[in-house]
Scaffold this motif. Structure first.
Motif, PDB file in Angstrom:
ATOM      1  N   MET A  37     -18.027 -34.829  51.089  1.00 35.68           N
ATOM      2  CA  MET A  37     -18.108 -33.374  51.150  1.00 35.68           C
ATOM      3  C   MET A  37     -18.560 -32.789  49.818  1.00 35.68           C
ATOM      4  SD  MET A  37     -15.289 -30.474  52.158  1.00 35.68           S
ATOM      5  CE  MET A  37     -15.387 -30.679  53.927  1.00 35.68           C
ATOM      6  N   VAL A  38     -18.005 -33.289  48.732  1.00 31.33           N
ATOM      7  CA  VAL A  38     -18.401 -32.810  47.397  1.00 31.33           C
ATOM      8  C   VAL A  38     -19.897 -33.025  47.195  1.00 31.33           C
ATOM      9  CG1 VAL A  38     -18.157 -33.219  44.911  1.00 31.33           C
ATOM     10  CG2 VAL A  38     -16.117 -33.073  46.360  1.00 31.33           C
ATOM     11  N   ALA A  39     -20.379 -34.202  47.531  1.00 31.79           N
ATOM     12  CA  ALA A  39     -21.814 -34.493  47.374  1.00 31.79           C
ATOM     13  C   ALA A  39     -22.655 -33.580  48.257  1.00 31.79           C
ATOM     14  CB  ALA A  39     -22.083 -35.960  47.714  1.00 31.79           C
ATOM     15  N   HIS A  40     -22.184 -33.316  49.456  1.00 32.31           N
ATOM     16  CA  HIS A  40     -22.905 -32.448  50.393  1.00 32.31           C
ATOM     17  C   HIS A  40     -23.009 -31.030  49.830  1.00 32.31           C
ATOM     18  CE1 HIS A  40     -24.341 -31.751  54.550  1.00 32.31           C
ATOM     19  NE2 HIS A  40     -23.905 -30.518  54.331  1.00 32.31           N
ATOM     20  N   LYS A  41     -21.902 -30.499  49.327  1.00 29.02           N
ATOM     21  CA  LYS A  41     -21.915 -29.150  48.762  1.00 29.02           C
ATOM     22  C   LYS A  41     -22.804 -29.091  47.520  1.00 29.02           C
ATOM     23  CE  LYS A  41     -17.421 -27.553  50.422  1.00 29.02           C
ATOM     24  NZ  LYS A  41     -16.082 -27.080  50.010  1.00 29.02           N
ATOM     25  N   GLU A 102     -14.614 -15.860  34.002  1.00 35.33           N
ATOM     26  CA  GLU A 102     -15.597 -15.229  33.120  1.00 35.33           C
ATOM     27  C   GLU A 102     -16.384 -16.331  32.457  1.00 35.33           C
ATOM     28  OE1 GLU A 102     -13.642 -12.480  30.507  1.00 35.33           O
ATOM     29  OE2 GLU A 102     -12.517 -11.640  32.160  1.00 35.33           O
ATOM     30  N   PRO A 103     -17.635 -16.463  32.660  1.00 34.99           N
ATOM     31  CA  PRO A 103     -18.532 -15.566  33.390  1.00 34.99           C
ATOM     32  C   PRO A 103     -18.844 -16.022  34.807  1.00 34.99           C
ATOM     33  CG  PRO A 103     -19.855 -17.063  32.097  1.00 34.99           C
ATOM     34  CD  PRO A 103     -18.403 -17.463  31.892  1.00 34.99           C
ATOM     35  N   GLU A 104     -18.212 -17.064  35.300  1.00 38.97           N
ATOM     36  CA  GLU A 104     -18.613 -17.613  36.598  1.00 38.97           C
ATOM     37  C   GLU A 104     -17.415 -18.094  37.377  1.00 38.97           C
ATOM     38  OE1 GLU A 104     -19.671 -22.047  34.926  1.00 38.97           O
ATOM     39  OE2 GLU A 104     -21.272 -20.572  35.059  1.00 38.97           O
ATOM     40  N   CYS A 105     -17.682 -18.671  38.529  1.00 41.00           N
ATOM     41  CA  CYS A 105     -16.649 -19.193  39.405  1.00 41.00           C
ATOM     42  C   CYS A 105     -15.826 -20.270  38.696  1.00 41.00           C
ATOM     43  CB  CYS A 105     -17.318 -19.771  40.662  1.00 41.00           C
ATOM     44  SG  CYS A 105     -16.140 -20.305  41.916  1.00 41.00           S
ATOM     45  N   LEU A 106     -14.525 -20.249  38.959  1.00 38.92           N
ATOM     46  CA  LEU A 106     -13.628 -21.262  38.397  1.00 38.92           C
ATOM     47  C   LEU A 106     -13.766 -22.603  39.126  1.00 38.92           C
ATOM     48  CD1 LEU A 106     -10.390 -19.079  38.177  1.00 38.92           C
ATOM     49  CD2 LEU A 106     -11.897 -19.728  36.278  1.00 38.92           C
ATOM     50  N   ILE A 107     -14.420 -22.567  40.280  1.00 37.46           N
ATOM     51  CA  ILE A 107     -14.514 -23.748  41.123  1.00 37.46           C
ATOM     52  C   ILE A 107     -15.907 -24.358  40.995  1.00 37.46           C
ATOM     53  CG2 ILE A 107     -14.241 -24.623  43.469  1.00 37.46           C
ATOM     54  CD1 ILE A 107     -12.648 -22.052  44.116  1.00 37.46           C
ATOM     55  N   PRO A 108     -16.005 -25.636  40.628  1.00 39.57           N
ATOM     56  CA  PRO A 108     -17.321 -26.287  40.583  1.00 39.57           C
ATOM     57  C   PRO A 108     -17.976 -26.256  41.965  1.00 39.57           C
ATOM     58  CG  PRO A 108     -15.625 -27.689  39.603  1.00 39.57           C
ATOM     59  CD  PRO A 108     -14.914 -26.541  40.252  1.00 39.57           C
ATOM     60  N   ALA A 109     -19.292 -26.229  41.998  1.00 38.72           N
ATOM     61  CA  ALA A 109     -20.042 -26.072  43.247  1.00 38.72           C
ATOM     62  C   ALA A 109     -19.602 -27.044  44.339  1.00 38.72           C
ATOM     63  CB  ALA A 109     -21.535 -26.211  42.995  1.00 38.72           C
ATOM     64  N   GLY A 110     -19.374 -28.284  44.009  1.00 42.82           N
ATOM     65  CA  GLY A 110     -19.006 -29.278  45.009  1.00 42.82           C
ATOM     66  C   GLY A 110     -17.636 -29.076  45.617  1.00 42.82           C
ATOM     67  N   TYR A 111     -16.851 -28.184  45.055  1.00 42.02           N
ATOM     68  CA  TYR A 111     -15.488 -27.938  45.518  1.00 42.02           C
ATOM     69  C   TYR A 111     -15.292 -26.529  46.069  1.00 42.02           C
ATOM     70  CZ  TYR A 111     -14.264 -32.324  43.303  1.00 42.02           C
ATOM     71  OH  TYR A 111     -14.198 -33.651  42.971  1.00 42.02           O
ATOM     72  N   ARG A 112     -16.325 -25.714  46.047  1.00 44.94           N
ATOM     73  CA  ARG A 112     -16.198 -24.323  46.485  1.00 44.94           C
ATOM     74  C   ARG A 112     -15.915 -24.239  47.979  1.00 44.94           C
ATOM     75  NH1 ARG A 112     -21.123 -22.274  42.745  1.00 44.94           N
ATOM     76  NH2 ARG A 112     -19.916 -22.447  40.818  1.00 44.94           N
ATOM     77  N   PRO A 113     -15.223 -23.176  48.379  1.00 42.59           N
ATOM     78  CA  PRO A 113     -14.930 -22.975  49.800  1.00 42.59           C
ATOM     79  C   PRO A 113     -16.200 -22.851  50.641  1.00 42.59           C
ATOM     80  CG  PRO A 113     -13.575 -21.532  48.446  1.00 42.59           C
ATOM     81  CD  PRO A 113     -14.588 -22.162  47.527  1.00 42.59           C
ATOM     82  N   ALA A 145     -18.889 -29.570  60.248  1.00 46.01           N
ATOM     83  CA  ALA A 145     -18.393 -30.785  60.901  1.00 46.01           C
ATOM     84  C   ALA A 145     -17.526 -31.598  59.941  1.00 46.01           C
ATOM     85  CB  ALA A 145     -19.559 -31.629  61.408  1.00 46.01           C
ATOM     86  N   ARG A 146     -17.877 -31.616  58.673  1.00 47.81           N
ATOM     87  CA  ARG A 146     -17.063 -32.342  57.680  1.00 47.81           C
ATOM     88  C   ARG A 146     -15.667 -31.711  57.559  1.00 47.81           C
ATOM     89  NH1 ARG A 146     -20.073 -35.948  54.581  1.00 47.81           N
ATOM     90  NH2 ARG A 146     -22.335 -35.708  54.780  1.00 47.81           N
ATOM     91  N   TYR A 147     -15.602 -30.393  57.562  1.00 43.53           N
ATOM     92  CA  TYR A 147     -14.298 -29.716  57.532  1.00 43.53           C
ATOM     93  C   TYR A 147     -13.473 -30.120  58.756  1.00 43.53           C
ATOM     94  CZ  TYR A 147     -14.899 -26.541  53.563  1.00 43.53           C
ATOM     95  OH  TYR A 147     -15.033 -26.014  52.294  1.00 43.53           O
ATOM     96  N   THR A 148     -14.115 -30.152  59.918  1.00 45.07           N
ATOM     97  CA  THR A 148     -13.427 -30.532  61.150  1.00 45.07           C
ATOM     98  C   THR A 148     -12.895 -31.960  61.058  1.00 45.07           C
ATOM     99  OG1 THR A 148     -14.773 -28.990  62.430  1.00 45.07           O
ATOM    100  CG2 THR A 148     -13.722 -30.791  63.652  1.00 45.07           C
ATOM    101  N   GLU A 149     -13.678 -32.866  60.507  1.00 49.27           N
ATOM    102  CA  GLU A 149     -13.243 -34.263  60.360  1.00 49.27           C
ATOM    103  C   GLU A 149     -11.994 -34.371  59.493  1.00 49.27           C
ATOM    104  OE1 GLU A 149     -16.313 -37.623  59.964  1.00 49.27           O
ATOM    105  OE2 GLU A 149     -17.379 -35.825  59.231  1.00 49.27           O
TER     106      GLU A 149
END
Length: 164
Positions: A37-41, A102-113, A145-149
């Motif tokens: 999932m991280v790689a996909h995001k 500040e200045p951006e999201c606290l969550i790295p892209a691969g982990y974002r909702p 589909a990954r979330y569902t899995e």
């Protein structure tokens, strides 16, 4: 503020306890799904970076982030746990999305909702070639589909919805 901190901590504790109770084979399955999932995001983020999404977002001040709140789900937390990624501390004091730093999201892209990684404003989408837009939306379906899995590894409904 203190109320949201308490709700956050209770939710993190609940999901963490469920994660820790997983049998080893199921935990290994979760680790593999989480890594994928991280790689996909990250791939989705790379796709929109072709349109220089970061500078467009910076120019508008991340208006979608300012309006979007509380999208971080139990599955998103499970991905952190399964990949042993240190969890960020939400900012409930900023009046905006608690995951906006500040200045951006606290969550790295691969982990974002899901909502955060799949939303593209018209400005960004209009900069992408049509085939890349189609590819992005195909990737969105695959991500769903990954979330569902991952949710399927737990009792029905126990890992559905937002943490907050």
């Amino acid at each position: 503020m203190a109320g949201w901190d308490h709700v956050w901590q209770e939710a993190v504790s609940r999901v963490t306890a469920a994660f820790q109770q997983l049998p080893v084979p199921v935990r290994r399955d979760l680790e593999a799904l989480a890594t994928a999932m991280v790689a996909h995001k990250q791939a989705m983020q790379r796709l929109v970076s072709q349109a220089d999404a970061a500078s467009h977002c910076a120019a508008c001040g991340g208006a979608c982030c300012a309006k979007g709140k509380y999208h971080f789900s139990a599955v998103d937390l499970l991905v952190y746990l399964a990949t042993a990624k240190p969890l960020f501390a939400p900012r409930f004091d900023n009046g905006l999305c608690p995951f906006l730093g500040e200045p951006e999201c606290l969550i790295p892209a691969g982990y974002r909702p899901f909502n955060c990684i799949t939303f593209n404003c018209d400005l960004i989408e209009d900069q992408l070639p049509r085939d890349e837009v189609a590819r992005f939306y195909q990737m969105e379906q695959e991500l769903s589909a990954r979330y569902t899995e991952i949710r399927a590894l737990f009792p029905a409904g126990s890992m559905a919805g937002s943490l907050l």
